[in-house]
Motif scaffolding. Structure first.
Motif, mmCIF file in Angstrom:
data_model
loop_
_atom_site.group_PDB
_atom_site.id
_atom_site.type_symbol
_atom_site.label_atom_id
_atom_site.label_comp_id
_atom_site.label_asym_id
_atom_site.label_seq_id
_atom_site.Cartn_x
_atom_site.Cartn_y
_atom_site.Cartn_z
ATOM 1 N N ASN A 9 18.223 66.722 26.973
ATOM 2 C CA ASN A 9 17.505 66.168 28.110
ATOM 3 C C ASN A 9 17.154 64.704 27.828
ATOM 4 O O ASN A 9 16.593 64.367 26.793
ATOM 5 C CB ASN A 9 16.240 67.020 28.283
ATOM 6 C CG ASN A 9 15.304 66.505 29.345
ATOM 7 O OD1 ASN A 9 15.085 65.306 29.475
ATOM 8 N ND2 ASN A 9 14.746 67.428 30.087
ATOM 9 N N GLU A 10 17.527 63.797 28.746
ATOM 10 C CA GLU A 10 17.342 62.368 28.431
ATOM 11 C C GLU A 10 15.882 61.936 28.350
ATOM 12 O O GLU A 10 15.555 60.986 27.647
ATOM 13 C CB GLU A 10 18.126 61.481 29.400
ATOM 14 C CG GLU A 10 17.698 61.557 30.842
ATOM 15 C CD GLU A 10 18.637 60.749 31.732
ATOM 16 O OE1 GLU A 10 18.127 59.872 32.432
ATOM 17 O OE2 GLU A 10 19.867 60.991 31.685
ATOM 18 N N LYS A 11 15.013 62.668 29.063
ATOM 19 C CA LYS A 11 13.592 62.331 28.952
ATOM 20 C C LYS A 11 13.071 62.666 27.552
ATOM 21 O O LYS A 11 12.288 61.928 26.973
ATOM 22 C CB LYS A 11 12.768 63.102 29.989
ATOM 23 C CG LYS A 11 12.910 62.522 31.368
ATOM 24 C CD LYS A 11 12.082 63.286 32.363
ATOM 25 C CE LYS A 11 12.253 62.669 33.742
ATOM 26 N NZ LYS A 11 11.644 63.517 34.767
ATOM 27 N N SER A 22 14.928 62.759 24.839
ATOM 28 C CA SER A 22 15.482 61.827 23.858
ATOM 29 C C SER A 22 14.784 60.466 23.943
ATOM 30 O O SER A 22 14.598 59.802 22.916
ATOM 31 C CB SER A 22 17.002 61.703 23.993
ATOM 32 O OG SER A 22 17.349 61.287 25.270
ATOM 33 N N ALA A 23 14.368 60.053 25.141
ATOM 34 C CA ALA A 23 13.623 58.788 25.257
ATOM 35 C C ALA A 23 12.290 58.876 24.508
ATOM 36 O O ALA A 23 11.891 57.930 23.810
ATOM 37 C CB ALA A 23 13.373 58.459 26.723
ATOM 38 N N ASN A 41 13.054 58.823 20.739
ATOM 39 C CA ASN A 41 13.414 57.476 20.286
ATOM 40 C C ASN A 41 12.202 56.571 20.176
ATOM 41 O O ASN A 41 12.070 55.825 19.200
ATOM 42 C CB ASN A 41 14.453 56.851 21.231
ATOM 43 C CG ASN A 41 15.808 57.510 21.059
ATOM 44 O OD1 ASN A 41 16.095 58.095 20.004
ATOM 45 N ND2 ASN A 41 16.626 57.465 22.090
ATOM 46 N N TYR A 45 7.089 56.159 29.516
ATOM 47 C CA TYR A 45 7.993 57.312 29.471
ATOM 48 C C TYR A 45 7.190 58.526 29.915
ATOM 49 O O TYR A 45 6.080 58.737 29.440
ATOM 50 C CB TYR A 45 8.521 57.532 28.052
ATOM 51 C CG TYR A 45 9.339 56.372 27.556
ATOM 52 C CD1 TYR A 45 10.672 56.225 27.937
ATOM 53 C CD2 TYR A 45 8.770 55.406 26.730
ATOM 54 C CE1 TYR A 45 11.418 55.139 27.503
ATOM 55 C CE2 TYR A 45 9.501 54.322 26.291
ATOM 56 C CZ TYR A 45 10.828 54.198 26.689
ATOM 57 O OH TYR A 45 11.555 53.123 26.265
ATOM 58 N N GLU A 83 14.447 69.443 19.224
ATOM 59 C CA GLU A 83 15.471 68.392 19.267
ATOM 60 C C GLU A 83 15.370 67.425 18.095
ATOM 61 O O GLU A 83 16.241 66.580 17.906
ATOM 62 C CB GLU A 83 15.378 67.598 20.580
ATOM 63 C CG GLU A 83 15.659 68.430 21.817
ATOM 64 C CD GLU A 83 17.088 68.973 21.870
ATOM 65 O OE1 GLU A 83 17.953 68.448 21.121
ATOM 66 O OE2 GLU A 83 17.328 69.916 22.637
#
Ligand SMILES: [Mn+2]
Length: 324
Positions: free
Chosen positions: A2-4, A6-7, A10, A121, A140
């Motif tokens: 899920n890109e949220k 991973s943001a 990061n 975010y 993750e």
């Protein structure tokens, strides 16, 4: 991934000093989310600080690392490059900790449907508890190990926000996560003993007193309780001894909504709202500047107890006409 998520991962990895915070009137989900994140970030070698603008209820003092949660004091400063706010639908929920929010990156991790996406975010999803989102982050982060301490604080959030898996927010995913946490050394009976099955003497005596004065409207759909300063003084209780009272009125047979009015100060009334099947109590709370979930919400109103009682019951009647 899920890109949220991973943001979020990061920006955590990019940060060095991280402030973790959450809403006032801290609950198991709020504290569990902050403590789990702290333990996870420490495994990554980050420096972390937890600050909230409230004290910790006694029932949560068994949580591992709870002594790391600092209470905000006027004039306090922090040197951090990232702030993570958990379990809060807007920044007002963190009260005076807002004064520490300046130029840093803000991550908002929450499960309230009225979340206003205040972060740089936003990991906001309609799950049973914020700790479910923290669990997803942990899953993750390959370099972060799920320890028994992390599992315990996450499980506490699941147990408290779902009313021990009884509320309608509970999903199969909630149970799957709990099952996985049990594999990592969680002792559910220990959590239950502290969080659900321990009451102060004052709490029990106050409960008896408050319940004797249960109010019900003419339709039988709205039931409410009041805790005045006078009642607290009479039994030598503090506001935190009202813990759990909010859940009683809606258990009245035939009731749809239960309300608890707490007199914090003469013109400061904290209102807790709970519903059973269809009434959206967060819409009622919203009318008074509060918020929450459709079945559990709250607000604070700066009027006298009797006036607040009248206003809120009237608003609930109007909402009942809409939601029925
Ligand atoms: Mn929550």
């Amino acid at each position: 991934m899920n890109e949220k998520i991973s943001a979020v991962i990061n920006s955590i990895k990019d940060a060095e000093n991280i402030l973790l915070t959450g809403h006032i009137s801290p609950d198991g989900d709020n504290l569990g989310s902050m403590l789990a994140l702290k333990l996870m970030m420490e495994q990554l070698g980050k420096k972390t600080t937890i600050i909230i603008d409230d004290s910790i209820p006694d029932c949560f003092t068994f949580l591992p690392n709870i002594e790391e949660v600092q209470q905000y004091e006027e004039g306090l400063t922090v040197d951090v490059d990232l702030i993570v706010v958990v379990d809060s639908s807007n920044l007002e929920r963190i009260a005076r900790v807002q004064e520490l929010v300046t130029e840093q990156i803000v991550i908002n991790i929450d499960h309230h449907e009225d979340n206003n996406l205040f972060g740089d975010y936003n990991l906001v999803a309609e799950v049973a508890a914020t700790v479910e989102l923290i669990y997803n982050i942990q899953q993750e982060m390959k370099e972060v190990e799920l320890t028994s301490e992390i599992a315990t604080v996450l499980a506490t959030g699941l147990i408290t926000d779902t009313g021990s898996f009884r509320y309608s927010n509970t999903t199969s995913l909630t149970h799957q996560i709990m099952a996985e946490l049990l594999n990592y050394g969680v002792d559910p009976s220990l959590i239950a003993k502290h969080v659900l099955e321990t009451n102060s003497y004052q709490n029990l005596i106050l409960r008896g007193k408050v319940l004797q004065d249960l109010q019900v409207d003419s339709t039988g759909k709205i039931a409410w309780l009041k805790v005045s300063r006078e009642m607290l003084e009479e039994v030598g209780a503090e506001l935190e001894d009202t813990e759990g009272l909010v859940n009683y009125p809606r258990t009245l047979k035939g009731a749809e909504v239960g309300v608890l009015f707490k007199e914090v100060e003469e013109q400061e009334i904290r209102v807790g709202l709970r519903s059973n099947n269809y009434l959206k109590v967060n819409q009622v709370a919203d009318l008074f500047g509060g918020g929450g979930h459709p079945r559990a919400a709250g607000c604070t109103i700066n009027l006298k107890l009797e006036e607040v009682e009248k206003e809120v019951i009237r608003a609930i009647k109007e909402q009942l006409a809409k939601d029925k």
